[in-house]
Write an enzyme that holds these catalytic residues in place. Sequence first.
Site, PDB file in Angstrom:
ATOM      1  N   CYS A  24      -6.873  -2.098   4.626  1.00 41.98           N
ATOM      2  CA  CYS A  24      -5.986  -2.875   3.762  1.00 41.98           C
ATOM      3  C   CYS A  24      -6.791  -3.521   2.638  1.00 41.98           C
ATOM      4  CB  CYS A  24      -5.270  -3.946   4.579  1.00 41.98           C
ATOM      5  SG  CYS A  24      -4.144  -4.937   3.585  1.00 41.98           S
ATOM      6  N   ASP A  78       0.827  -1.212   0.000  1.00 41.14           N
ATOM      7  CA  ASP A  78       0.000   0.000   0.000  1.00 41.14           C
ATOM      8  C   ASP A  78       0.864   1.266   0.000  1.00 41.14           C
ATOM      9  OD1 ASP A  78      -1.763   2.187   0.994  1.00 41.14           O
ATOM     10  OD2 ASP A  78      -3.195   0.573   1.289  1.00 41.14           O
ATOM     11  N   HIS A 135      -2.112  -2.698   8.699  1.00 47.43           N
ATOM     12  CA  HIS A 135      -2.673  -1.343   8.688  1.00 47.43           C
ATOM     13  C   HIS A 135      -4.164  -1.372   8.397  1.00 47.43           C
ATOM     14  CE1 HIS A 135      -3.251  -0.708   4.267  1.00 47.43           C
ATOM     15  NE2 HIS A 135      -2.393  -1.695   4.210  1.00 47.43           N
TER      16      HIS A 135
END
Lengths: 257, 255
Positions: free
Chosen positions: B154, B93, B151
């Site tokens: 996601c 990401d 995180h």
Amino acid sequence: MGSQSYEEAIAALSKLLSDKADLGSVAAAKIKQLTAELEAAADPAKFDPVKRIETGFVSFKKEKFEKNPDLYGTLAKGQSPKFLVFACSDSRVCPSHILDFQPGEAFMVRNIANMVPPYDTTKYSGVGAAIEYAVMHLKVENIVVIGHSCCGGIKGLMSIPEDGTTASDFIEQWVSICAPAKNKVKSELTELSFAEQCTNCEKEAVNVSLGNLLTYPYVREAVVKKSVILKGAHYDFVNGKFDLWDLDFKITPTLAV
Amino acid sequence: MAKHSAEVVIEGLKKILIKEKEGMDEEVQGIVEMFMAELQGGMAASHQHDPDAQRLERGFDFFKNKIFDKNPEFFEALAKKQQPRFLVIGCSDSRVNPPTILNFNLGEAFMSRNIGNMVPQFDQLRHAEIGSVIEYAVKHLEVANILVMGHSHCGGIERLMELPDPTLTHDFLDEWVKIGLPAKNKVLEQCNHLGTEEQKRLVEKESVKNSMANLLTYPFVRNAVVNGTITLRGGYYNFDSGTFQQWKLCTKPMP
């Protein structure tokens, strides 16, 4: 620097922290981080990973996250990076540092020697998933493969003996993805030293990876449509240089005679 | 690669100009200087119609001028050897670059980044990519910590939660995110009463723990953990609340 100077510095910093109660939280976090680093340098056994992670996050939060609410607010809703970047796992070549990428700019894959293997749903699902997601969902406009100097993975590839015997569980199998680069360098550049051959292999391997990208049908399609550009790069941290090149890919119509 | 050859030629021409300056015919000097200018212009022109290439060049120039050139001793030492204390497994990401989030400097963290920051079980056929990163970090760099960092929001976990999905198939993505299935099943079993978004947050964290457990299927990791030379850590960055949690795998028996 003798340990005495470290201890003096640590004592002075700790005093500063306790004396100046009104020290801004950013400065306080920085001092804590610096203290932790000095303690680690003075006595490696004293390095505290928990503290290092904590103070690192506090610095990020105060200096970046809270200072850019618009950026981080937008990013929380979604990402639209223009780049898919393949970079080596090497701790010295982080693209956010060397190319000043900000959060949201680059979707990243990091593996040994920044390799892109050919399309294979059994052996290489990790890379395949990242390419699939980046090209089809995020619609990135560039795929950049970045090699670098003194790459341990490339050196490992160049060191695999001629008879192909391997000693590792994974490493040699993985780096053999770019065996065509090694073969090219070893056959065409015989007059160069091993170190020079490795440098050439670092760049040739990037080109092998760029070629492998074209084995993914959606990448090929996007490149032909010109919605994605493939780029190769090499970061030389010995001399502080960065080379960037494009992959020239054309499909020319065949002539019916 | 045209750019390399142009640089070599320019350097060569500069040397000629300096060496021959006194005796060189003015007209010849002018021609050489014009040729040099064309070459330099050609180098810049090669990215003229590519603003993204220019973005990369600008990014490197910033790093070179503000950081690399200003810290020669640091970079000289780093060029000789890397001694990171962490292997960090993070998501691909674009918003969650671990060195940014945790303020790691160059040289501190050996990095693996993939969809959903996943660590599959030891598998020499299917997972040489992650296997080679872990092997290099543990056996060659002897890192003292492995941190798996998850995180919020996601995309990989989101896809995992959508499966099975008869309306959309992928060549790779669905098989890859299924590495996290044990985490999804655990959360659905224990937290069926919660809404989808809350479940996703929990699966994101549980998947980190699942990956930490999978790390122990690598014999060189297991041995190092048992010997106390490596600590396995998990982390979770929530960018809605701007918070970071961390935890570690304890190997000592609890009283």
